[in-house]
Design a protein around this motif. Structure first.
Motif, short mmCIF file in Angstrom:
data_model
loop_
_atom_site.label_atom_id
_atom_site.label_comp_id
_atom_site.label_asym_id
_atom_site.label_seq_id
_atom_site.Cartn_x
_atom_site.Cartn_y
_atom_site.Cartn_z
N VAL A 37 0.85 -1.20 0.00
CA VAL A 37 0.00 0.00 0.00
C VAL A 37 0.88 1.24 0.00
N VAL A 38 0.71 2.08 -1.01
CA VAL A 38 1.45 3.34 -1.10
C VAL A 38 0.47 4.48 -0.86
N SER A 39 0.67 5.20 0.25
CA SER A 39 -0.21 6.31 0.61
C SER A 39 0.42 7.64 0.22
N ILE A 40 -0.34 8.46 -0.49
CA ILE A 40 0.13 9.78 -0.91
C ILE A 40 -0.91 10.81 -0.49
N PRO A 41 -0.83 11.34 0.74
CA PRO A 41 -1.77 12.38 1.16
C PRO A 41 -1.62 13.60 0.24
N VAL A 42 -2.73 14.17 -0.15
CA VAL A 42 -2.70 15.27 -1.12
C VAL A 42 -2.65 16.62 -0.42
N ALA A 43 -1.76 17.47 -0.89
CA ALA A 43 -1.65 18.84 -0.41
C ALA A 43 -2.20 19.77 -1.47
N ASP A 44 -3.08 20.71 -1.06
CA ASP A 44 -3.64 21.64 -2.05
C ASP A 44 -2.99 23.00 -2.00
N GLY A 45 -1.99 23.16 -1.15
CA GLY A 45 -1.30 24.44 -1.04
C GLY A 45 -1.64 25.19 0.22
N GLY A 46 -2.76 24.87 0.83
CA GLY A 46 -3.19 25.55 2.04
C GLY A 46 -2.59 24.94 3.29
N GLU A 47 -3.25 25.21 4.40
CA GLU A 47 -2.77 24.73 5.70
C GLU A 47 -2.63 23.21 5.69
N GLY A 48 -1.50 22.70 6.16
CA GLY A 48 -1.25 21.27 6.21
C GLY A 48 -0.49 20.73 5.01
N SER A 49 -0.18 21.58 4.04
CA SER A 49 0.49 21.12 2.83
C SER A 49 1.89 20.57 3.12
N VAL A 50 2.63 21.25 3.97
CA VAL A 50 3.99 20.79 4.29
C VAL A 50 3.94 19.40 4.91
N ASP A 51 3.03 19.21 5.86
CA ASP A 51 2.92 17.90 6.52
C ASP A 51 2.53 16.80 5.52
N CYS A 52 1.66 17.14 4.56
CA CYS A 52 1.27 16.15 3.55
C CYS A 52 2.46 15.71 2.72
N PHE A 53 3.26 16.66 2.27
CA PHE A 53 4.44 16.31 1.48
C PHE A 53 5.42 15.47 2.30
N GLU A 292 -12.74 12.77 -3.36
CA GLU A 292 -12.90 14.13 -2.83
C GLU A 292 -14.28 14.23 -2.21
N GLY A 293 -14.54 15.35 -1.54
CA GLY A 293 -15.81 15.50 -0.86
C GLY A 293 -17.01 15.41 -1.77
N LYS A 294 -16.89 16.03 -2.95
CA LYS A 294 -17.98 15.99 -3.93
C LYS A 294 -17.39 16.07 -5.33
N ILE A 295 -17.83 15.19 -6.20
CA ILE A 295 -17.38 15.26 -7.59
C ILE A 295 -18.50 15.88 -8.42
N ASP A 296 -18.14 16.92 -9.16
CA ASP A 296 -19.12 17.63 -9.99
C ASP A 296 -18.41 18.15 -11.24
N THR A 297 -19.08 18.98 -12.00
CA THR A 297 -18.49 19.47 -13.24
C THR A 297 -17.23 20.29 -12.98
N GLN A 298 -17.16 20.93 -11.81
CA GLN A 298 -15.94 21.69 -11.46
C GLN A 298 -14.75 20.75 -11.32
N SER A 299 -15.01 19.54 -10.82
CA SER A 299 -13.94 18.56 -10.63
C SER A 299 -13.27 18.21 -11.96
N LEU A 300 -14.05 18.26 -13.03
CA LEU A 300 -13.54 17.85 -14.34
C LEU A 300 -12.53 18.83 -14.91
N ARG A 301 -12.35 19.96 -14.25
CA ARG A 301 -11.42 20.97 -14.75
C ARG A 301 -9.98 20.65 -14.40
N GLY A 302 -9.76 19.56 -13.66
CA GLY A 302 -8.39 19.14 -13.47
C GLY A 302 -7.86 19.13 -12.06
N LYS A 303 -8.76 19.03 -11.06
CA LYS A 303 -8.27 18.95 -9.69
C LYS A 303 -7.83 17.51 -9.38
N VAL A 304 -7.89 17.12 -8.12
CA VAL A 304 -7.23 15.87 -7.70
C VAL A 304 -7.69 14.64 -8.48
#
Length: 380
Positions: A37-53, A292-304
């Motif tokens: 199992v390879v776990s890769i927590p995702v950082a979005d740039g906000g708070e907690g990003s350093v810890d995720c990396f 992610e919390g919710k997948i919608d048309t915004q998600s299709l623009r290239g997020k996680v």
């Protein structure tokens, strides 16, 4: 299954990326004890990003005394990964909204501390710096950060000053000649997941100013300041930032990173995938779990989810997506590399109720998916 990759986004307000990775990993091991199992927590740039990396690839967390949003000394930090070659900085660690508490005022707050962290990483010998935008209390266009690395700002009287949101309108000249040579040869990548322009009704002040404490009059004042900054950057530096997507991120820090740091703006997930060598990691994987919390048309623009799926599709690795909710109009996700989508909510409940059950719902959904996969494997 012999190898799975876990790379979920957080479920905002309920589960962190690390929480979800832990739940997924426990369930995979329950049903496929020998699976890697390879776990890769995702950082979005906000708070907690350093810890995720650091959690994803290992490294060191380094503390540094820098200025907070009100030019007061505070203990902040950055991370080093890849053997110290790369630094990760989250601007929220010294310019974040929680740091101002009941003193919200984007006319007065600064990104100076972010520039100090960039200088600290440069002095440490880092060859690449990743700067995460998000959760800021500022609207200074990155001028504070720029001043911390030696960029000079002058008013019409020729007096030098460090601009903040309320004084961007006073900038008459920008001089990059004294910018520190230490950052000249460093690759600086800025994680930015929004496409708002620098100014205007969809820009930094109008869209994000109110949550930072700006009333209607202040929003107009801040926007006019950003317009002036954009004009002076164009005349003195030769870069036109008016229509650059993402320029308005984090109080127009996106624009400042381009103008003052020669940085490129990049979607957060692309930065994560590049940093963890995702294309190589997934080559022998049997399954990728994301969500992610919710997948919608915004998600299709290239997020996680879509960022992961597109990479996986090139390697022919299936992608299972687990979400809190799924909207209509997302069929294109399957063409982009998503194999299947599952929602965790088992009853028709208001979010106020279901959010308290997110952990148990995630566990149950993951358990059921893995039971199905195990059954299919047995029958092969």
């Amino acid at each position: 299954m012999k190898k799975v990759i876990l790379i979920p986004d957080s479920f905002k307000g309920t589960l962190s990326s690390e929480d979800i990775c832990s739940i997924m990993s426990k369930n995979v091991k329950k049903h496929f004890a020998d699976c890697e199992v390879v776990s890769i927590p995702v950082a979005d740039g906000g708070e907690g990003s350093v810890d995720c990396f650091l959690s994803a690839v290992g490294g060191e967390k380094i503390t540094k005394t820098v200025k907070n949003p009100y030019f007061e000394d505070m203990e902040s930090f950055y991370g080093t990964i890849n053997g110290g070659e790369t630094a990760v900085i989250e601007m929220a660690s010294c310019a974040g909204l929680p740091l101002v508490e009941d003193r919200k005022d984007p006319k007065k707050t600064t990104t100076y501390g972010v520039g100090q962290l960039i200088m600290a990483a440069a002095q440490k010998g880092c060859k690449k710096i990743i700067v995460g935008l998000g959760g800021s209390s500022t609207n200074d266009g990155g001028c504070g950060a720029a001043a911390a690395v030696g960029v000079k700002f002058f008013n019409k009287q020729g007096e030098e000053f460090i601009p903040v949101g309320g004084t961007l309108k006073d900038i008459a000249k920008i001089d990059l000649s004294k910018r520190s040579d230490l950052i000249a040869d460093i690759e600086i990548v800025t994680m930015c997941d929004i496409d708002n322009p620098m100014f205007g009704t969809k820009g930094a002040a109008y869209i994000f100013g109110p949550q930072k404490g700006a009333d209607k009059d202040t929003v107009v004042e801040l926007d006019n300041g950003l317009r002036n900054l954009c004009h002076v950057i164009k005349s003195d530096i030769g870069i036109d930032l008016e229509d650059v997507p993402g320029g308005g991120a984090a109080g127009a820090m996106g624009a400042g990173m381009i103008a003052f740091f020669d940085s490129k703006l990049q979607m957060g997930i692309e930065t994560v995938l590049d940093t963890v060598n995702f294309d190589q990691v997934i080559q022998d994987a049997d399954m990728i779990f994301t969500g992610e919390g919710k997948i919608d048309t915004q998600s299709l623009r290239g997020k996680v989810v879509i960022g992961v799926a597109k990479r996986a599709k090139k390697k022919n690795v299936p992608v299972t997506v687990i979400v809190g909710g799924a909207d209509c109009g997302i069929d294109d996700a399957y063409e982009m590399g998503v194999t299947s989508i599952f929602t965790i909510n088992r009853l028709p409940e208001d979010f106020a109720v279901s959010r308290t059950k997110s952990k148990e719902n995630m566990e149950a959904t993951m358990d059921n998916i893995l039971r199905l996969m195990k059954s299919v494997n047995k029958n092969k």
